[in-house]
Design a protein around this motif. Sequence first.
Motif, PDB file in Angstrom:
ATOM      1  N   TRP A  20       0.801  -1.216   0.000  1.00 14.66           N
ATOM      2  CA  TRP A  20       0.000   0.000   0.000  1.00 14.66           C
ATOM      3  C   TRP A  20       0.838   1.271   0.000  1.00 14.66           C
ATOM      4  CZ3 TRP A  20      -4.672  -0.832  -1.510  1.00 14.66           C
ATOM      5  CH2 TRP A  20      -5.337  -2.011  -1.168  1.00 14.66           C
ATOM      6  N   ASP A  21       2.100   1.177   0.436  1.00 18.13           N
ATOM      7  CA  ASP A  21       2.938   2.368   0.495  1.00 18.13           C
ATOM      8  C   ASP A  21       3.838   2.549  -0.730  1.00 18.13           C
ATOM      9  OD1 ASP A  21       4.500   0.197   1.171  1.00 18.13           O
ATOM     10  OD2 ASP A  21       5.607   1.233   2.747  1.00 18.13           O
ATOM     11  N   THR A  46       1.147   7.569  -2.161  1.00 22.18           N
ATOM     12  CA  THR A  46       1.203   6.121  -2.014  1.00 22.18           C
ATOM     13  C   THR A  46       0.049   5.482  -2.790  1.00 22.18           C
ATOM     14  OG1 THR A  46      -0.211   6.036  -0.066  1.00 22.18           O
ATOM     15  CG2 THR A  46       2.163   6.358   0.316  1.00 22.18           C
ATOM     16  N   LEU A  47       0.166   4.201  -3.025  1.00 22.11           N
ATOM     17  CA  LEU A  47      -0.910   3.479  -3.705  1.00 22.11           C
ATOM     18  C   LEU A  47      -2.214   3.631  -2.928  1.00 22.11           C
ATOM     19  CD1 LEU A  47      -2.010   1.573  -5.862  1.00 22.11           C
ATOM     20  CD2 LEU A  47      -1.169  -0.337  -4.461  1.00 22.11           C
ATOM     21  N   ALA A  48      -2.162   3.483  -1.609  1.00 23.47           N
ATOM     22  CA  ALA A  48      -3.378   3.604  -0.795  1.00 23.47           C
ATOM     23  C   ALA A  48      -4.001   4.985  -0.944  1.00 23.47           C
ATOM     24  CB  ALA A  48      -3.061   3.320   0.679  1.00 23.47           C
ATOM     25  N   ALA A  82     -11.639  -2.837  -6.850  1.00 25.23           N
ATOM     26  CA  ALA A  82     -11.387  -4.104  -6.154  1.00 25.23           C
ATOM     27  C   ALA A  82     -10.406  -3.896  -4.998  1.00 25.23           C
ATOM     28  CB  ALA A  82     -10.852  -5.142  -7.133  1.00 25.23           C
ATOM     29  N   LEU A  83      -9.381  -3.069  -5.203  1.00 23.88           N
ATOM     30  CA  LEU A  83      -8.441  -2.784  -4.116  1.00 23.88           C
ATOM     31  C   LEU A  83      -9.133  -2.053  -2.977  1.00 23.88           C
ATOM     32  CD1 LEU A  83      -5.236  -1.696  -6.068  1.00 23.88           C
ATOM     33  CD2 LEU A  83      -5.540  -3.779  -4.712  1.00 23.88           C
ATOM     34  N   ALA A  84      -9.975  -1.094  -3.308  1.00 24.67           N
ATOM     35  CA  ALA A  84     -10.679  -0.329  -2.279  1.00 24.67           C
ATOM     36  C   ALA A  84     -11.624  -1.204  -1.472  1.00 24.67           C
ATOM     37  CB  ALA A  84     -11.454   0.817  -2.922  1.00 24.67           C
ATOM     38  N   ALA A  85     -12.123  -2.283  -2.068  1.00 28.23           N
ATOM     39  CA  ALA A  85     -13.067  -3.166  -1.388  1.00 28.23           C
ATOM     40  C   ALA A  85     -12.380  -4.211  -0.503  1.00 28.23           C
ATOM     41  CB  ALA A  85     -13.948  -3.886  -2.422  1.00 28.23           C
ATOM     42  N   ARG A  86     -11.061  -4.296  -0.585  1.00 26.26           N
ATOM     43  CA  ARG A  86     -10.340  -5.295   0.216  1.00 26.26           C
ATOM     44  C   ARG A  86     -10.441  -4.973   1.707  1.00 26.26           C
ATOM     45  NH1 ARG A  86      -5.896  -8.416  -2.133  1.00 26.26           N
ATOM     46  NH2 ARG A  86      -4.996  -8.223  -0.058  1.00 26.26           N
ATOM     47  N   SER A  87     -10.481  -6.000   2.525  1.00 31.32           N
ATOM     48  CA  SER A  87     -10.580  -5.797   3.967  1.00 31.32           C
ATOM     49  C   SER A  87      -9.310  -5.181   4.550  1.00 31.32           C
ATOM     50  CB  SER A  87     -10.882  -7.121   4.668  1.00 31.32           C
ATOM     51  OG  SER A  87      -9.813  -8.037   4.449  1.00 31.32           O
TER      52      SER A  87
END
Length: 91
Positions: A20-21, A46-48, A82-87
Amino acid sequence: MTDHPSTFKAAETHQEGIQWDDRASIHTAHDGQGILDGAKGLRRGTLAEMVAEVMAYPPERRGDFVIQKAGDHKLERAEIEALAARSDFPG
């Protein structure tokens, strides 16, 4: 999802999972890329952070943007959502 593997001290640097960083930038989806592509980034972080930025747009606008991640990986709308929906998404 990591940058290209390093050979610094011949240590293995590949990490499993989402980094994520990692460095990333938001671009318009059809900015033409090319030799000056790095200068066309609308926002960097960052990616996040970049996933959170794109997700802040209304759903009908999210397809207007892509995220270019360090290591030459381009994320389009479906992958960003899809990344945003990850836990484990830190945003």
